[in-house]
Enzyme design. Structure first.
Site, PDB file in Angstrom:
ATOM      1  N   HIS A 317     -32.062 -33.575  30.199  1.00  0.00           N
ATOM      2  CA  HIS A 317     -30.792 -32.850  30.095  1.00  0.00           C
ATOM      3  C   HIS A 317     -29.645 -33.846  30.208  1.00  0.00           C
ATOM      4  O   HIS A 317     -29.730 -34.818  30.958  1.00  0.00           O
ATOM      5  CB  HIS A 317     -30.663 -31.812  31.223  1.00  0.00           C
ATOM      6  CG  HIS A 317     -29.673 -30.743  30.928  1.00  0.00           C
ATOM      7  ND1 HIS A 317     -28.322 -30.903  31.169  1.00  0.00           N
ATOM      8  CD2 HIS A 317     -29.817 -29.522  30.369  1.00  0.00           C
ATOM      9  CE1 HIS A 317     -27.691 -29.802  30.798  1.00  0.00           C
ATOM     10  NE2 HIS A 317     -28.562 -28.953  30.309  1.00  0.00           N
ATOM     11  N   ASP A 375     -35.477 -24.541  29.106  1.00  0.00           N
ATOM     12  CA  ASP A 375     -36.323 -24.172  27.963  1.00  0.00           C
ATOM     13  C   ASP A 375     -37.795 -24.396  28.201  1.00  0.00           C
ATOM     14  O   ASP A 375     -38.620 -23.981  27.375  1.00  0.00           O
ATOM     15  CB  ASP A 375     -35.878 -24.973  26.726  1.00  0.00           C
ATOM     16  CG  ASP A 375     -34.491 -24.542  26.274  1.00  0.00           C
ATOM     17  OD1 ASP A 375     -33.603 -25.397  26.154  1.00  0.00           O
ATOM     18  OD2 ASP A 375     -34.304 -23.322  26.103  1.00  0.00           O
TER      19      ASP A 375
HETATM   20  C1  SDX Z   1     -30.253 -26.966  26.437  1.00  0.00           C
HETATM   21  O1  SDX Z   1     -25.939 -29.026  27.499  1.00  0.00           O
HETATM   22  C2  SDX Z   1     -26.466 -27.980  27.999  1.00  0.00           C
HETATM   23  O2  SDX Z   1     -26.055 -27.491  29.047  1.00  0.00           O
HETATM   24  C3  SDX Z   1     -27.588 -27.380  27.197  1.00  0.00           C
HETATM   25  C4  SDX Z   1     -28.343 -26.236  27.841  1.00  0.00           C
HETATM   26  C5  SDX Z   1     -27.476 -25.009  27.979  1.00  0.00           C
HETATM   27  O3  SDX Z   1     -27.783 -24.169  28.836  1.00  0.00           O
HETATM   28  O4  SDX Z   1     -26.537 -24.852  27.161  1.00  0.00           O
HETATM   29  O5  SDX Z   1     -28.814 -26.615  29.129  1.00  0.00           O
HETATM   30  C6  SDX Z   1     -29.531 -25.802  26.985  1.00  0.00           C
HETATM   31  O6  SDX Z   1     -29.954 -27.375  25.353  1.00  0.00           O
HETATM   32  C7  SDX Z   1     -31.293 -27.650  27.270  1.00  0.00           C
HETATM   33  C8  SDX Z   1     -31.888 -28.919  26.577  1.00  0.00           C
HETATM   34  C9  SDX Z   1     -32.957 -28.447  25.587  1.00  0.00           C
HETATM   35  N1  SDX Z   1     -33.421 -29.596  24.759  1.00  0.00           N
HETATM   36  C10 SDX Z   1     -34.640 -30.095  24.932  1.00  0.00           C
HETATM   37  O7  SDX Z   1     -35.421 -29.766  25.828  1.00  0.00           O
HETATM   38  C11 SDX Z   1     -35.014 -31.131  23.879  1.00  0.00           C
HETATM   39  C12 SDX Z   1     -35.684 -32.326  24.579  1.00  0.00           C
HETATM   40  N2  SDX Z   1     -34.664 -32.997  25.375  1.00  0.00           N
HETATM   41  C13 SDX Z   1     -33.886 -33.997  24.754  1.00  0.00           C
HETATM   42  O8  SDX Z   1     -33.874 -34.166  23.411  1.00  0.00           O
HETATM   43  C14 SDX Z   1     -32.760 -34.585  25.573  1.00  0.00           C
HETATM   44  O9  SDX Z   1     -33.210 -34.698  26.855  1.00  0.00           O
HETATM   45  C15 SDX Z   1     -31.444 -33.827  25.548  1.00  0.00           C
HETATM   46  C16 SDX Z   1     -30.973 -33.618  24.158  1.00  0.00           C
HETATM   47  C17 SDX Z   1     -31.583 -32.525  26.244  1.00  0.00           C
HETATM   48  C18 SDX Z   1     -30.424 -34.692  26.293  1.00  0.00           C
HETATM   49  O10 SDX Z   1     -30.219 -35.817  25.528  1.00  0.00           O
HETATM   50  P1  SDX Z   1     -29.280 -37.030  26.037  1.00  0.00           P
HETATM   51  O11 SDX Z   1     -28.559 -36.661  27.285  1.00  0.00           O
HETATM   52  O12 SDX Z   1     -28.487 -37.486  24.874  1.00  0.00           O
HETATM   53  O13 SDX Z   1     -30.341 -38.086  26.489  1.00  0.00           O
HETATM   54  P2  SDX Z   1     -30.956 -39.163  25.530  1.00  0.00           P
HETATM   55  O14 SDX Z   1     -31.457 -38.492  24.291  1.00  0.00           O
HETATM   56  O15 SDX Z   1     -29.985 -40.280  25.396  1.00  0.00           O
HETATM   57  O16 SDX Z   1     -32.217 -39.648  26.385  1.00  0.00           O
HETATM   58  C19 SDX Z   1     -32.077 -40.615  27.397  1.00  0.00           C
HETATM   59  C20 SDX Z   1     -33.439 -41.291  27.434  1.00  0.00           C
HETATM   60  C21 SDX Z   1     -33.886 -41.823  26.076  1.00  0.00           C
HETATM   61  O17 SDX Z   1     -34.801 -42.880  26.322  1.00  0.00           O
HETATM   62  P3  SDX Z   1     -34.210 -44.457  26.225  1.00  0.00           P
HETATM   63  O18 SDX Z   1     -33.536 -44.565  24.889  1.00  0.00           O
HETATM   64  O19 SDX Z   1     -33.290 -44.570  27.394  1.00  0.00           O
HETATM   65  O20 SDX Z   1     -35.459 -45.286  26.345  1.00  0.00           O
HETATM   66  O21 SDX Z   1     -34.451 -40.329  27.806  1.00  0.00           O
HETATM   67  C22 SDX Z   1     -35.354 -40.156  26.727  1.00  0.00           C
HETATM   68  C23 SDX Z   1     -34.681 -40.688  25.478  1.00  0.00           C
HETATM   69  O22 SDX Z   1     -35.662 -41.147  24.560  1.00  0.00           O
HETATM   70  N3  SDX Z   1     -35.597 -38.710  26.631  1.00  0.00           N
HETATM   71  C24 SDX Z   1     -36.785 -38.153  26.432  1.00  0.00           C
HETATM   72  C25 SDX Z   1     -36.564 -36.767  26.468  1.00  0.00           C
HETATM   73  N4  SDX Z   1     -35.270 -36.529  26.675  1.00  0.00           N
HETATM   74  C26 SDX Z   1     -34.657 -37.733  26.775  1.00  0.00           C
HETATM   75  N5  SDX Z   1     -38.002 -38.691  26.212  1.00  0.00           N
HETATM   76  C27 SDX Z   1     -39.030 -37.826  26.054  1.00  0.00           C
HETATM   77  N6  SDX Z   1     -38.889 -36.465  26.080  1.00  0.00           N
HETATM   78  C28 SDX Z   1     -37.672 -35.916  26.287  1.00  0.00           C
HETATM   79  N7  SDX Z   1     -37.529 -34.604  26.294  1.00  0.00           N
END
Ligand code: SDX
Length: 441
Positions: A317, A375
């Site tokens: 998140h 989720d």
């Molecule tokens: C919702 O914003 C809100 O409040 C949203 C929400 C709401 O109520 O409105 O809470 C609802 O959207 C919840 C999130 C649902 N999405 C997912 O579950 C999809 C999987 N999660 C991600 O794609 C990600 O965690 C996000 C999109 C939720 C957050 O992305 P960020 O903050 O931009 O983080 P990032 O993509 O920069 O990740 C940071 C690191 C990265 O690794 P490095 O580049 O540092 O090596 O963490 C890794 C990412 O690769 N990473 C994950 C991951 N999420 C982040 N690796 C594996 N699995 C994951 N789910």
């Protein structure tokens, strides 16, 4: 709170190594959370912009609706912890709180419920509008169209400067979303629409419209109705997430509330946002089909491989760097529903619990502070409630409508509000002349 109310005696001084004179900026303090640097005069004072794609360090507005403490894993709606609201209140009570700012007393709540439950029908022409869609359309595509179409069916509440019309649009959106979501579902499975039954409660009426048929009586299980109502509460609002920010930016042009909320529905559909619950269940079902627990190690290696597009959907998140409190409540609701249905040994739920345990002990996730978000379990509990996977994000949109409307109302009634218009760092071509077509390569 106006800018003056939020001002502090502190300031931020920006100095430059390129000869630009240093500039002081006022600091503002909220009631809780990080202070902000008011940079609205930065461009005028320095000819420079800030750069913050994804808004990692940028406050787009000041708001009194919802607060998240990502490090502590706290979520407050109008100051009340989500755990207490999910336990002691029902969804319409939470809708009243989010829109009006205070919890209703018993008479006010009854009056509000009566108001909402007498606006549940949609214009009869809507069922003809929906026929323009293919039967196999994704329900979110249909819902985006129906919500935007409300501006055509309810032209008497488009004046955003009229408090009365703001309020009727709020009631219409909260009251009619369940009806439109159920219509999108019935249309996609070729079943007749079920009209609202106003004497039923909000969640009970929704489940009736989703699962009843004209051929037999349908009485939803009260445990499942309570679970549905709680799922709505857990998804109601969440600060300036992508879809809420979309609603604010779209609404800032002065467009109708129905158009702004339709933009929020469209944004929520994305798998990185509200579409994650569908993606998460599909991920769990795929792992189960590939061999279940025996395949978890292989899957987790793919997730950690930078070159693979795999992510552990339902994890991570932008704000929470601790447990999403909603995930814990959703897991509890999941257990209640599965127990009520005699599905305690549901293999998908067991797989999810095992995945969560493995991830929470894996350095990759621990170092990146990746925890289950709302989720991760919501898909499992919705599937147990009989909601098809393709409808999960529609349920999210139904619930988030109150948050979008409350934030939209806060924006258009804020004396400081103006149309949103971000700037950019331009990295394209410098000015050049158009060459004759004959000479182009
Ligand atoms: C919702 O914003 C809100 O409040 C949203 C929400 C709401 O109520 O409105 O809470 C609802 O959207 C919840 C999130 C649902 N999405 C997912 O579950 C999809 C999987 N999660 C991600 O794609 C990600 O965690 C996000 C999109 C939720 C957050 O992305 P960020 O903050 O931009 O983080 P990032 O993509 O920069 O990740 C940071 C690191 C990265 O690794 P490095 O580049 O540092 O090596 O963490 C890794 C990412 O690769 N990473 C994950 C991951 N999420 C982040 N690796 C594996 N699995 C994951 N789910």
């Amino acid at each position: 709170m106006t800018t003056e109310d939020k001002a502090t005696e502190h300031k931020a001084t920006l100095s430059f190594s390129d000869g630009t004179p240093s500039v002081d900026f006022p600091m503002m303090k909220g009631t809780v959370g990080p202070d902000v640097i008011d940079i609205r005069k930065l461009y005028g004072a320095t000819g420079k912009f800030t750069y913050d794609t994804g808004f990692l360090s940028t406050a787009s507005c000041n708001s009194t609706v919802t607060y998240i403490d990502g490090d502590a894993g706290k979520l407050l709606y109008r100051g009340y912890p989500i755990e207490q609201l999910a336990t002691h209140c029902d969804f319409l009570e939470v809708c009243y709180l989010l829109y009006y700012g205070e919890l209703p007393n018993a008479p006010a709540l009854e009056e509000f419920k009566d108001l909402v439950m007498h606006h549940t029908m949609v214009h009869e022409q809507m069922q003809f509008a929906i026929r323009g869609f293919r039967r196999d359309s994704h329900p979110m595509a249909i819902l985006t169209g129906l919500v935007g179409g409300m501006a055509a069916f309810y032209p008497d509440s488009l004046d955003i400067n009229s408090p009365e019309q703001q309020d009727i649009s709020f009631v219409r959106l909260v009251a009619k979303m369940p009806t439109m979501v159920a219509m999108a579902y019935k249309y996609s499975i070729g079943q007749p629409y079920i009209y609202p039954v106003n004497r039923l409660g909000y969640a009970s009426n929704f489940m009736h419209m989703m699962f009843a048929t004209p051929c037999e009586d349908y009485e939803p299980n009260p445990v499942l109705v309570r679970a549905m109502d709680r799922i709505f509460t857990l998804h109601a609002d969440h600060e300036q997430n992508a879809s809420t920010s979309t609603v604010r930016l779209c609404g800032s042009s002065g467009t109708s509330p129905f158009s702004a909320i339709a933009a929020g529905v469209a944004c929520l559909w994305g798998p990185a946002h509200g579409g994650a619950n569908q993606a998460c269940l599909e991920m769990l079902e795929q792992i189960q089909a590939d061999g279940g627990m025996a395949k978890v190690g292989e899957f987790m290696e793919k997730v950690k491989d930078k070159h693979s597009a795999s992510r552990l959907m339902g994890f991570g998140h932008r704000v929470y760097k601790n447990f999403d409190p909603r995930a814990k409540l959703m897991q509890e609701t999941c257990k209640e529903v599965l127990a009520a249905l005699g599905l305690e040994n549901d293999p998908i739920f067991k797989l999810a619990m095992a995945l969560e345990k493995i991830a929470l002990e894996d350095p990759y996730f621990v170092e990146r502070k990746l925890y289950p978000n709302v989720d991760f379990y919501s898909g499992i509990v919705q599937r147990a409630l009989g909601i098809p996977t393709s409808m999960f994000t529609c349920i999210f949109a139904l619930a988030r409508t109150i948050g979008w409307v409350a934030q939209w109302k806060e924006m258009i009634t804020d004396s400081e509000y103006r149309i949103g218009r971000p700037r950019q760092l331009y990295t394209g071509s410098v000015e050049r002349d158009v060459p004759p077509r004959r000479g182009r390569s």
